[in-house]
Design a protein around this motif. Structure first.
Motif, mmCIF file in Angstrom:
data_model
loop_
_atom_site.group_PDB
_atom_site.id
_atom_site.type_symbol
_atom_site.label_atom_id
_atom_site.label_comp_id
_atom_site.label_asym_id
_atom_site.label_seq_id
_atom_site.Cartn_x
_atom_site.Cartn_y
_atom_site.Cartn_z
ATOM 1 N N MET A 164 0.668 -1.192 0.015
ATOM 2 C CA MET A 164 -0.067 -0.008 0.258
ATOM 3 C C MET A 164 0.820 1.115 -0.145
ATOM 4 S SD MET A 164 -3.029 1.014 2.560
ATOM 5 C CE MET A 164 -3.986 -0.309 2.221
ATOM 6 N N THR A 165 0.539 2.188 -0.464
ATOM 7 C CA THR A 165 1.067 3.446 -0.701
ATOM 8 C C THR A 165 0.507 4.543 -0.471
ATOM 9 O OG1 THR A 165 0.813 3.671 -3.186
ATOM 10 C CG2 THR A 165 2.919 2.520 -2.678
ATOM 11 N N THR A 166 1.096 5.676 -0.070
ATOM 12 C CA THR A 166 0.261 6.936 0.382
ATOM 13 C C THR A 166 1.290 7.999 -0.575
ATOM 14 O OG1 THR A 166 0.404 6.165 2.426
ATOM 15 C CG2 THR A 166 -0.092 8.557 2.135
ATOM 16 N N GLN A 167 0.185 8.841 -1.190
ATOM 17 C CA GLN A 167 0.735 9.825 -2.110
ATOM 18 C C GLN A 167 1.186 11.202 -1.148
ATOM 19 O OE1 GLN A 167 0.289 9.276 -5.275
ATOM 20 N NE2 GLN A 167 0.468 10.961 -6.737
ATOM 21 N N THR A 168 2.368 11.841 -1.422
ATOM 22 C CA THR A 168 2.660 13.029 -0.676
ATOM 23 C C THR A 168 3.092 14.225 -1.508
ATOM 24 O OG1 THR A 168 4.991 11.870 -0.523
ATOM 25 C CG2 THR A 168 3.404 11.408 1.336
ATOM 26 N N ALA A 169 3.578 13.819 -2.788
ATOM 27 C CA ALA A 169 4.273 15.039 -3.428
ATOM 28 C C ALA A 169 3.125 15.461 -4.483
ATOM 29 C CB ALA A 169 5.762 14.672 -3.929
ATOM 30 N N PRO A 170 2.717 16.690 -4.545
ATOM 31 C CA PRO A 170 1.967 17.220 -5.506
ATOM 32 C C PRO A 170 2.673 17.808 -6.730
ATOM 33 C CG PRO A 170 2.355 19.120 -3.795
ATOM 34 C CD PRO A 170 3.166 17.889 -3.522
ATOM 35 N N ASN A 171 3.213 16.768 -7.581
ATOM 36 C CA ASN A 171 3.940 17.183 -8.737
ATOM 37 C C ASN A 171 4.046 15.925 -9.729
ATOM 38 O OD1 ASN A 171 6.386 15.853 -8.088
ATOM 39 N ND2 ASN A 171 6.765 17.372 -6.628
ATOM 40 N N LEU A 172 4.507 16.197 -10.762
ATOM 41 C CA LEU A 172 4.472 15.082 -11.657
ATOM 42 C C LEU A 172 5.465 13.792 -11.297
ATOM 43 C CD1 LEU A 172 5.190 17.058 -15.086
ATOM 44 C CD2 LEU A 172 3.045 16.286 -14.141
ATOM 45 N N LEU A 173 6.383 14.027 -10.265
ATOM 46 C CA LEU A 173 7.084 12.974 -9.845
ATOM 47 C C LEU A 173 6.691 12.344 -8.552
ATOM 48 C CD1 LEU A 173 10.552 14.638 -10.524
ATOM 49 C CD2 LEU A 173 9.190 13.095 -11.918
ATOM 50 N N ALA A 174 5.521 12.763 -8.133
ATOM 51 C CA ALA A 174 4.870 12.287 -7.074
ATOM 52 C C ALA A 174 5.134 10.956 -6.602
ATOM 53 C CB ALA A 174 3.326 12.659 -7.059
ATOM 54 N N LEU A 196 7.446 8.804 -6.772
ATOM 55 C CA LEU A 196 8.591 8.563 -6.284
ATOM 56 C C LEU A 196 8.805 8.834 -4.548
ATOM 57 C CD1 LEU A 196 11.214 10.306 -8.768
ATOM 58 C CD2 LEU A 196 10.370 7.794 -8.715
ATOM 59 N N PHE A 197 7.685 9.548 -4.357
ATOM 60 C CA PHE A 197 7.884 10.022 -2.858
ATOM 61 C C PHE A 197 6.596 9.360 -2.111
ATOM 62 C CE2 PHE A 197 9.947 13.383 -5.226
ATOM 63 C CZ PHE A 197 11.100 13.381 -4.567
ATOM 64 N N ARG A 200 10.344 5.946 -2.786
ATOM 65 C CA ARG A 200 10.620 4.780 -3.536
ATOM 66 C C ARG A 200 12.056 5.002 -3.954
ATOM 67 N NH1 ARG A 200 5.900 1.957 -6.277
ATOM 68 N NH2 ARG A 200 3.946 2.721 -5.170
ATOM 69 N N ILE A 201 12.850 6.007 -3.655
ATOM 70 C CA ILE A 201 14.210 6.224 -4.182
ATOM 71 C C ILE A 201 15.193 5.479 -3.201
ATOM 72 C CG2 ILE A 201 15.762 7.854 -4.691
ATOM 73 C CD1 ILE A 201 13.371 9.853 -5.193
ATOM 74 N N LEU A 202 16.036 4.520 -3.910
ATOM 75 C CA LEU A 202 17.015 3.932 -3.043
ATOM 76 C C LEU A 202 18.262 4.469 -3.588
ATOM 77 C CD1 LEU A 202 14.535 2.154 -2.993
ATOM 78 C CD2 LEU A 202 16.248 0.164 -3.110
#
Length: 355
Positions: free
Chosen positions: A1-11, A13-14, A28-30
């Motif tokens: 399960m994921t939670t949206q956090t960043a209000p942009n086109l790369l959201a 990833l966050f 999601r960035i390693l």
């Protein structure tokens, strides 16, 4: 399960991402494993390495530089180990610093196999799947040319499996959240998985099941010792580094990947320098091939930008992205991407120091 956090086109990833019930990542960035050859003479992590990893703790997960499981696994100068108490204590400083910044960190467990060199461990055999030498010399020490390895005996293999498990146990003692087994890029485990390097006729060669046996035994031993939820693996289904291609390798990985999926490990990570590379016997690039045969958490890597990684995740090509050289140039990579700040370009001169 994921939670949206960043209000942009790369959201995407966050978004947070749960590897399993034990480990949840804050994005999601390693940070990909990046060999830096900066440990001390006893292969103990230094204070500079502590600061280096601490500065990158905003990654959802740091995967450390490859770290040798025992002395005869060394093939590069000053690569850290995790087989002595001093090395464990040195890594503990790293993990404490990363955890203090709310980061998570896995150590990559490494045996270099046929690209190890007796210079580093006082003489003795270089071990590989078969006695197949590669041409070339040790990076950063060009005067040392590779030697013909010894085909690991059954006793050697049993000892190696034990030592991978012990290294994983040491990693937990050192405070790591888990381990990534390095099964890619032509190193020891990978030599069992490809026909170019595996010419065996016993139970570790000849058929896909036999050629997969050593890698699966290592995964099973590590998972039994520290838990499958703390065990990851990196693989290179397409031979391209310290390895010649062979179309028969496809059948090996067709067998190997479902076996891995059934083990429900934390993640599977592609080992590739550039994921646009095409392999005819894989019908395309490495990540697409693995995704078609492995349905659990997959980490993509290989010259992706934040934008192209976001697009790949959005189209379910993989679940997480590992970033390599840009993390060398940008300790604050995650913040720069999140805030739309231009990245510092990577250059090879940056390899001379830890920043």
């Amino acid at each position: 399960m994921t939670t949206q956090t960043a209000p942009n086109l790369l959201a995407n990833l966050f978004e947070t991402y749960s590897l399993n019930d034990t480990i949840s990542l804050k994005n999601r960035i390693l940070m990909a494993p990046l060999t830096r050859c900066m440990a001390d003479a006893n292969l103990v992590p230094t204070d500079d390495m502590v600061a280096y990893y601490e500065r990158r703790a905003e990654a959802g997960l740091i995967i450390t530089e490859a770290t040798i499981i025992r002395p005869d696994g060394q093939g590069y100068p000053n690569t850290p180990g995790i087989f002595t108490q001093a090395q464990i204590a040195g890594w503990r400083k790293v993990t404490d610093a990363v955890h203090a910044k709310d980061g998570k960190i896995f150590v990559q467990l490494w045996h270099t196999g046929r690209v190890s060199h007796p210079h580093f461990f006082g003489g003795g055999d270089v071990l590989a799947a078969s006695a197949q030498k590669i041409e070339g010399s040790v990076p950063r020490m060009r005067e040392l040319t590779y030697v013909t390895p010894k085909a690991a005996t059954l006793e050697d293999i049993q000892g190696l499996v034990r030592d991978y498990a012990k290294a994983a146990e040491n990693a937990i003692e050192a405070g790591f959240d888990g381990v990534e087994i390095h099964g890619a890029n032509g190193y020891l485990i990978d030599t069992f998985l490809h026909h170019d390097s595996n010419r065996r006729t016993d139970e570790y060669g000849g058929t896909p099941a036999n050629m997969s046996r050593f890698a699966l035994e290592v995964v099973d031993a590590v998972a039994e010792r520290i838990g499958k939820d703390r065990t990851g693996l990196r693989i290179s289904p397409g031979a391209y580094f310290n390895m010649a291609a062979d179309s028969r390798d496809r059948a090996v990985f067709d067998y190997f990947l479902p076996e891995l999926e059934s083990r429900d490990i934390a993640f599977l990570h592609i080992g590739i320098f550039d994921d646009s590379m095409q392999f005819d016997y894989l019908d395309g690039n490495a990540s697409s091939y693995v995704r078609a045969h492995y349905g659990k958490t997959l980490v993509g890597v290989g010259s992706y930008s934040a934008q192209s990684a976001s697009e790949a995740i959005a189209t379910d090509k993989f679940d997480l992205i590992a970033i390599g050289r840009p993390f060398i140039a940008n300790p604050d990579y995650v913040a720069r991407v999140r805030d739309g700040v231009e990245l510092v370009p990577y250059s090879d001169e940056m390899l001379t120091s830890l920043v």
